[in-house]
Design an enzyme around this catalytic site. Structure first.
Site, PDB file in Angstrom:
ATOM      1  N   ILE A  15       0.827  -1.220   0.000  1.00  0.00           N
ATOM      2  CA  ILE A  15       0.000   0.000   0.000  1.00  0.00           C
ATOM      3  C   ILE A  15       0.858   1.266   0.000  1.00  0.00           C
ATOM      4  CG2 ILE A  15      -0.374   0.268   2.511  1.00  0.00           C
ATOM      5  CD1 ILE A  15      -2.928   0.714  -0.351  1.00  0.00           C
ATOM      6  N   SER A  37      11.762   0.701   7.225  1.00  0.00           N
ATOM      7  CA  SER A  37      11.279  -0.616   6.819  1.00  0.00           C
ATOM      8  C   SER A  37      12.412  -1.593   7.030  1.00  0.00           C
ATOM      9  CB  SER A  37      10.877  -0.570   5.334  1.00  0.00           C
ATOM     10  OG  SER A  37       9.765  -1.388   5.074  1.00  0.00           O
ATOM     11  N   ARG A  38      12.081  -2.808   7.504  1.00  0.00           N
ATOM     12  CA  ARG A  38      13.139  -3.764   7.844  1.00  0.00           C
ATOM     13  C   ARG A  38      13.888  -4.230   6.608  1.00  0.00           C
ATOM     14  NH1 ARG A  38       9.168  -7.902  10.296  1.00  0.00           N
ATOM     15  NH2 ARG A  38       8.453  -7.389   8.221  1.00  0.00           N
ATOM     16  N   LYS A  91      -5.651   1.926   7.636  1.00  0.00           N
ATOM     17  CA  LYS A  91      -6.711   1.117   8.231  1.00  0.00           C
ATOM     18  C   LYS A  91      -6.224  -0.316   8.332  1.00  0.00           C
ATOM     19  CE  LYS A  91      -8.248  -1.614   5.774  1.00  0.00           C
ATOM     20  NZ  LYS A  91      -7.946  -2.735   4.791  1.00  0.00           N
ATOM     21  N   ASP A 172     -10.180  -7.700   6.805  1.00  0.00           N
ATOM     22  CA  ASP A 172      -9.226  -6.692   6.303  1.00  0.00           C
ATOM     23  C   ASP A 172      -9.861  -5.912   5.147  1.00  0.00           C
ATOM     24  OD1 ASP A 172      -6.445  -5.452   6.076  1.00  0.00           O
ATOM     25  OD2 ASP A 172      -6.746  -6.291   4.080  1.00  0.00           O
TER      26      ASP A 172
HETATM   27  P1  NAP Z   1       2.349  -5.627   3.289  1.00  0.00           P
HETATM   28  O1  NAP Z   1       2.835  -5.214   1.940  1.00  0.00           O
HETATM   29  O2  NAP Z   1       2.287  -7.073   3.600  1.00  0.00           O
HETATM   30  O3  NAP Z   1       3.149  -4.946   4.470  1.00  0.00           O
HETATM   31  C1  NAP Z   1       3.677  -3.660   4.440  1.00  0.00           C
HETATM   32  C2  NAP Z   1       5.086  -3.667   4.965  1.00  0.00           C
HETATM   33  O4  NAP Z   1       5.071  -3.648   6.372  1.00  0.00           O
HETATM   34  C3  NAP Z   1       5.884  -4.907   4.610  1.00  0.00           C
HETATM   35  O5  NAP Z   1       6.402  -4.830   3.321  1.00  0.00           O
HETATM   36  C4  NAP Z   1       6.966  -4.945   5.687  1.00  0.00           C
HETATM   37  O6  NAP Z   1       8.116  -4.212   5.243  1.00  0.00           O
HETATM   38  C5  NAP Z   1       6.301  -4.217   6.853  1.00  0.00           C
HETATM   39  N1  NAP Z   1       6.000  -5.187   7.896  1.00  0.00           N
HETATM   40  C6  NAP Z   1       5.382  -6.370   7.770  1.00  0.00           C
HETATM   41  N2  NAP Z   1       5.320  -7.008   8.946  1.00  0.00           N
HETATM   42  C7  NAP Z   1       5.944  -6.214   9.839  1.00  0.00           C
HETATM   43  C8  NAP Z   1       6.213  -6.331  11.207  1.00  0.00           C
HETATM   44  N3  NAP Z   1       5.839  -7.414  11.896  1.00  0.00           N
HETATM   45  N4  NAP Z   1       6.862  -5.321  11.815  1.00  0.00           N
HETATM   46  C9  NAP Z   1       7.252  -4.230  11.133  1.00  0.00           C
HETATM   47  N5  NAP Z   1       7.028  -4.079   9.809  1.00  0.00           N
HETATM   48  C10 NAP Z   1       6.365  -5.052   9.182  1.00  0.00           C
HETATM   49  O7  NAP Z   1       0.878  -5.056   3.551  1.00  0.00           O
HETATM   50  P2  NAP Z   1       0.042  -3.947   2.772  1.00  0.00           P
HETATM   51  O8  NAP Z   1      -0.825  -4.640   1.803  1.00  0.00           O
HETATM   52  O9  NAP Z   1       0.897  -2.830   2.323  1.00  0.00           O
HETATM   53  O10 NAP Z   1      -0.916  -3.501   3.966  1.00  0.00           O
HETATM   54  C11 NAP Z   1      -0.442  -2.739   5.046  1.00  0.00           C
HETATM   55  C12 NAP Z   1      -1.619  -2.034   5.691  1.00  0.00           C
HETATM   56  O11 NAP Z   1      -2.284  -1.251   4.705  1.00  0.00           O
HETATM   57  C13 NAP Z   1      -2.665  -3.003   6.254  1.00  0.00           C
HETATM   58  O12 NAP Z   1      -3.193  -2.506   7.442  1.00  0.00           O
HETATM   59  C14 NAP Z   1      -3.738  -3.034   5.164  1.00  0.00           C
HETATM   60  O13 NAP Z   1      -5.017  -3.309   5.682  1.00  0.00           O
HETATM   61  C15 NAP Z   1      -3.650  -1.615   4.641  1.00  0.00           C
HETATM   62  N6  NAP Z   1      -4.129  -1.486   3.259  1.00  0.00           N
HETATM   63  C16 NAP Z   1      -3.692  -2.322   2.279  1.00  0.00           C
HETATM   64  C17 NAP Z   1      -4.208  -2.214   0.996  1.00  0.00           C
HETATM   65  C18 NAP Z   1      -3.752  -3.072  -0.146  1.00  0.00           C
HETATM   66  O14 NAP Z   1      -4.316  -2.982  -1.249  1.00  0.00           O
HETATM   67  N7  NAP Z   1      -2.719  -3.886   0.004  1.00  0.00           N
HETATM   68  C19 NAP Z   1      -5.176  -1.249   0.712  1.00  0.00           C
HETATM   69  C20 NAP Z   1      -5.556  -0.373   1.724  1.00  0.00           C
HETATM   70  C21 NAP Z   1      -5.027  -0.502   2.990  1.00  0.00           C
HETATM   71  P3  NAP Z   1       9.580  -4.653   5.790  1.00  0.00           P
HETATM   72  O15 NAP Z   1       9.643  -6.141   5.703  1.00  0.00           O
HETATM   73  O16 NAP Z   1      10.515  -3.950   4.867  1.00  0.00           O
HETATM   74  O17 NAP Z   1       9.605  -4.143   7.209  1.00  0.00           O
END
Ligand code: NAP
Length: 312
Positions: A15, A37-38, A91, A172
């Site tokens: 996101i 970011s890690r 969110k 989610d």
């Molecule tokens: P994601 O790509 O799986 O995670 C985002 C980043 O967070 C990961 O690349 C990771 O980066 C970091 N992360 C993951 N686990 C972690 C941990 N335990 N501690 C610290 N950092 C961590 O997820 P996403 O789809 O972007 O979603 C993230 C948020 O945005 C969620 O709450 C989701 O509901 C919301 N969202 C997502 C979307 C969508 O379309 N994907 C749309 C709207 C809102 P590093 O490994 O580099 O730390």
């Protein structure tokens, strides 16, 4: 007016790259100066392995936008608020309702803005829908039906956190629908019953049925399913004395009493950053936990039905 606020983004994943970076780049209210970011790093800004290191090294930072999964939201938000930064939350705003309420207090204590964003509320159908439902023409709401169904393998490939406690599972995406209905309906809604369908190898549901009523007694039913495809269904129908209001494609399309309503351009995330800036300038916070509280109630009240393993 202050010049652009210096902003950091934490949690560089789907996101952050799909929506936050383009939205930040497209408007003058914020300047992206650092990321935490890690594993990921971002060109043209200072990069840190975690938010604590970033906060220690960036004393002139004004604000932080948190885009990691919800399980780490509280610790990151607390650290940023205690370091004196304004905070915007993706969110859902937390993994529990109580931690979001605590963050609201922490923000107040430190005199900083906390913005719990709900991107689906910024979809172009939402405000016209809210305005019509608030008008005399709509009359009373008789029934609401929400269908929020998609293929989890298409929309969340490889994501493990969605299946862990606090990851919400099918809520989610489902919470996006709840963020819309809690915004557009003229009355509050209460959860009365729920069924959560949970694979044997996951901690969170792959499907859910929710039975709510509004304070007038009108039924509000939601059906969330991650086993749906190939075309997703992100639909809300509101039946009223004045006809049916239908939201389609997650808020990109609206029709009222059979007539398509012409909508402005889709700009969910730019609108969120404009709102964040406005809140900072006014010295206010915006934290509406109602969508998350309905999800929490579904976990509290819901009957659990076991289903076949997902195969994570
Ligand atoms: P994601 O790509 O799986 O995670 C985002 C980043 O967070 C990961 O690349 C990771 O980066 C970091 N992360 C993951 N686990 C972690 C941990 N335990 N501690 C610290 N950092 C961590 O997820 P996403 O789809 O972007 O979603 C993230 C948020 O945005 C969620 O709450 C989701 O509901 C919301 N969202 C997502 C979307 C969508 O379309 N994907 C749309 C709207 C809102 P590093 O490994 O580099 O730390």
């Amino acid at each position: 007016m202050t010049s652009a606020y210096k902003l950091a983004v934490a949690g560089i994943g789907k996101i952050a790259r799909d929506q936050h970076f383009p939205a930040i780049a497209a408007q003058p209210g914020f300047e992206l100066v650092a990321c935490a970011s890690r594993n990921a790093s971002v060109d043209g800004v200072r990069n840190y392995a975690d938010l604590d290191a970033l906060l220690a090294a960036e004393p002139s930072l004004d604000a932080v936008s948190l885009c990691a999964p919800p399980q780490v939201r509280f610790a990151q938000a607390r650290a940023a608020l205690e370091a004196g930064k304004h905070v915007m939350l993706e969110k859902p705003p937390g993994a529990s309702v109580s931690e979001v309420e605590a963050l609201r207090d922490i923000a107040q204590t430190h005199g900083r803005t906390l913005f719990a964003s709900w991107h689906s509320r910024a979809a172009s159908a939402v405000e016209p829908a809210r305005a019509w439902l608030a008008s005399k023409e709509a009359g009373a709401v008789r029934a609401v039906e929400i269908r929020w169904k998609e293929d989890v393998r298409r929309w969340h490939p490889g994501q493990q956190w969605i299946w862990e406690p606090g990851g919400l599972g099918v809520f989610d995406p489902g919470i996006n629908a709840l963020s819309i209905v809690t915004r557009i309906l003229p009355r509050e809604i209460a959860l009365r019953a729920a069924t959560l369908t949970i694979p044997r190898d996951t901690a969170t549901p792959i499907a859910a049925e929710l039975d709510c009523i509004d304070t007038n007694g009108a039924p509000v039913r939601a059906s969330f399913d991650w086993r749906h495809g190939p075309v997703e269904e992100w639909d809300i129908d509101v039946d009223t004395d004045g006809g049916r209001l239908s939201i389609r494609e997650g808020g990109k399309r609206l029709s009222i009493a059979g007539e398509a309503v012409s909508l402005g351009l889709e700009r969910e995330y730019p609108a969120l950053y404009e709102r964040f800036r406005e809140l900072i300038e006014r010295g206010e916070s915006d934290v509406d936990v109602r969508p998350l509280r309905l999800v929490a109630d579904a976990f509290l009240l819901g009957k659990h039905v076991e289903t076949e393993p997902f195969g994570r």
